[in-house]
Design an enzyme around this catalytic site. Structure first.
Site, PDB file in Angstrom:
ATOM      1  N   ASP A   1       0.817  -1.212   0.000  1.00  0.00           N
ATOM      2  CA  ASP A   1       0.000   0.000   0.000  1.00  0.00           C
ATOM      3  C   ASP A   1       0.852   1.264   0.000  1.00  0.00           C
ATOM      4  OD1 ASP A   1      -2.683  -0.348  -0.287  1.00  0.00           O
ATOM      5  OD2 ASP A   1      -3.146  -0.446   1.837  1.00  0.00           O
TER       6      ASP A   1
ATOM      7  N   LEU B   1     -12.574   6.619   1.588  1.00  0.00           N
ATOM      8  CA  LEU B   1     -13.303   6.710   2.853  1.00  0.00           C
ATOM      9  C   LEU B   1     -14.001   5.389   3.147  1.00  0.00           C
ATOM     10  CD1 LEU B   1     -14.984  10.218   2.306  1.00  0.00           C
ATOM     11  CD2 LEU B   1     -12.764   9.725   3.360  1.00  0.00           C
TER      12      LEU B   1
ATOM     13  N   ASP C   1     -20.067   3.348  12.236  1.00  0.00           N
ATOM     14  CA  ASP C   1     -20.764   3.282  10.949  1.00  0.00           C
ATOM     15  C   ASP C   1     -21.526   4.585  10.706  1.00  0.00           C
ATOM     16  OD1 ASP C   1     -22.368   2.776   8.749  1.00  0.00           O
ATOM     17  OD2 ASP C   1     -22.847   0.724   9.363  1.00  0.00           O
TER      18      ASP C   1
END
Length: 404
Positions: free
Chosen positions: A150, A209, A283
């Site tokens: 990454d 995101l 969440d």
């Protein structure tokens, strides 16, 4: 006739995603995998899904690591349910390559040891990735295990973007800005170029995101600045991670509150962000529902989350000298229209004009035709980048051997 294939494993902090791609004789693989699935950490076990089959629960067994159980299920599935495939390699997303690894590498014992030494820099992710490599090296003896990083996409960062304001000796020891979510941003660099051409070569900010989150500023589709730095704890406020934090607050927690290193790490990685501020959930969908019913802490959490994104986007736009394209990707970026609307509303001064209907529909382009900035929702495809880069590496090695 058996098909040569490559397995991609993305072992994250709370899930293991996997995909199988056909291995072409030449060129890159198709973007759509032959098979795919996901194992997600659940309350009393691991919920695992293979292709379109119904999800099933692997209940925790005493003393057994649930992620290793999931990996063994994936191995068994590959062997028993895919007899028409010959596995040629396994590609693993590895979050941190450190200063040493800037390109995909075939993992041997030495590489595995070097990557384990980087675990303190990505403690939520690195152990899962390396455990997966170790387990699959044993399960598929002789099959190359390839690490794709990454951090690699951000090796184009200018020197002053890599530096941290610490004594320079620490930079030489590897304490520098690395950046993360590079596989996602690398995919965007490919997809945006294909769709938007020269416009995508300009000043672009991409927002990845989901549970973890970061921004990347690109010019000519190369990373020139990013919000995550030395570790995946830096930058934006996230689902459970704090993001950028005054180091004096960390010293206070250690010196005044007398938190242990372990307790501090748990707070910063697991109990902060949306979950910590709201006291409810990480969440955004749940928090949006609670906010609509008047929950003040849900409102505070969402307001701070959007505020921190806007603040960092503004800084990146300043570095770029303006903005031509704004891109949202990953779970929240692709599916949460309400948060995209809040973020874009802050950038009218830059010429961002959202199309409300297109945004509500999660359309590909969600900006109005008159908008000076093109706003895009682009689904990411980290698995394909991992497969592509691994296959390119092995094709290059074959060509090298053939030319010797």
């Amino acid at each position: 006739m058996r098909t040569l294939a490559l397995l991609v494993i993305n072992a994250g902090s709370s899930s293991v995603k996997f995909a199988v791609f056909a291995w072409p004789a030449h060129g890159d693989p198709q973007r759509q995998p032959l098979h795919e699935g996901e194992a997600i950490d659940a309350a009393n076990g691991i919920a695992i899904r293979f292709d379109a089959a119904p999800e099933r629960l692997l209940q925790n067994a005493p003393g057994e690591d649930p992620f290793r159980r999931a990996l063994r299920e994936i191995v068994d599935w590959t062997r028993e349910r895919l007899p028409h495939l010959t596995l040629g390699a396994v590609a693993h997303r590895v979050v941190h390559g450190g200063a040493q690894y800037a390109a995909p590498v075939i993992v041997d014992a030495g590489v595995l040891g070097a990557l384990r030494r980087l675990t303190p820099l990505a403690p939520l992710h690195q152990p899962h990735s390396l455990d997966a490599i170790a387990l699959l090296r044993t399960a598929f003896a002789g099959v190359p295990q390839i690490a794709v990083f990454d951090t690699a996409f951000h090796r184009t960062l200018p020197h002053n973007e890599q530096l941290l304001p610490l004594p320079h000796a620490w930079f030489d020891k590897g304490v520098r800005r690395y950046g993360f979510y590079g596989l996602s941003y690398e995919y965007l660099s490919v997809a945006l170029d294909e769709t938007f051409g020269s416009r995508a070569q300009g000043r672009v900010i991409a927002a990845h995101l989901r549970g973890g989150a970061s921004l990347c500023a690109m010019r000519a589709l190369r990373s020139v600045a990013t919000t995550m730095g030395f570790s995946a704890l830096d930058g934006l406020m996230m689902g459970t991670r704090c993001g950028t934090l005054d180091p004096g607050a960390v010293l206070h927690l250690l010196d005044v509150e007398h938190l242990s290193h372990e307790a501090l790490g748990r707070i910063l990685y697991h109990e902060s962000g949306l979950k910590g501020v709201s006291g409810i959930s990480s969440d955004p969908r749940e928090l949006l529902a609670r906010e609509a019913s008047g929950d003040a802490r849900a409102h505070d959490a969402l307001a701070l989350y959007a505020h921190r994104i806007v603040r960092e986007m503004g800084a990146l736009a300043a570095l770029l000298g303006g903005l031509d394209m704004l891109v949202f990707t990953a779970g929240i970026g692709e599916h949460c229209a309400a948060l995209r609307e809040r973020i874009c509303a802050a950038f009218g001064w830059l010429g961002v004009e959202l199309d409300p209907a297109a945004n509500a529909a999660n359309a590909h382009v969600i900006s109005h035709a008159s908008s000076a900035v093109t706003v895009v929702v682009e689904p990411t495809n980290e698995a394909w980048i991992a497969a592509r880069d691994a296959i390119r590496l092995l094709h290059a090695r074959q060509r090298h051997v053939a030319g010797m």
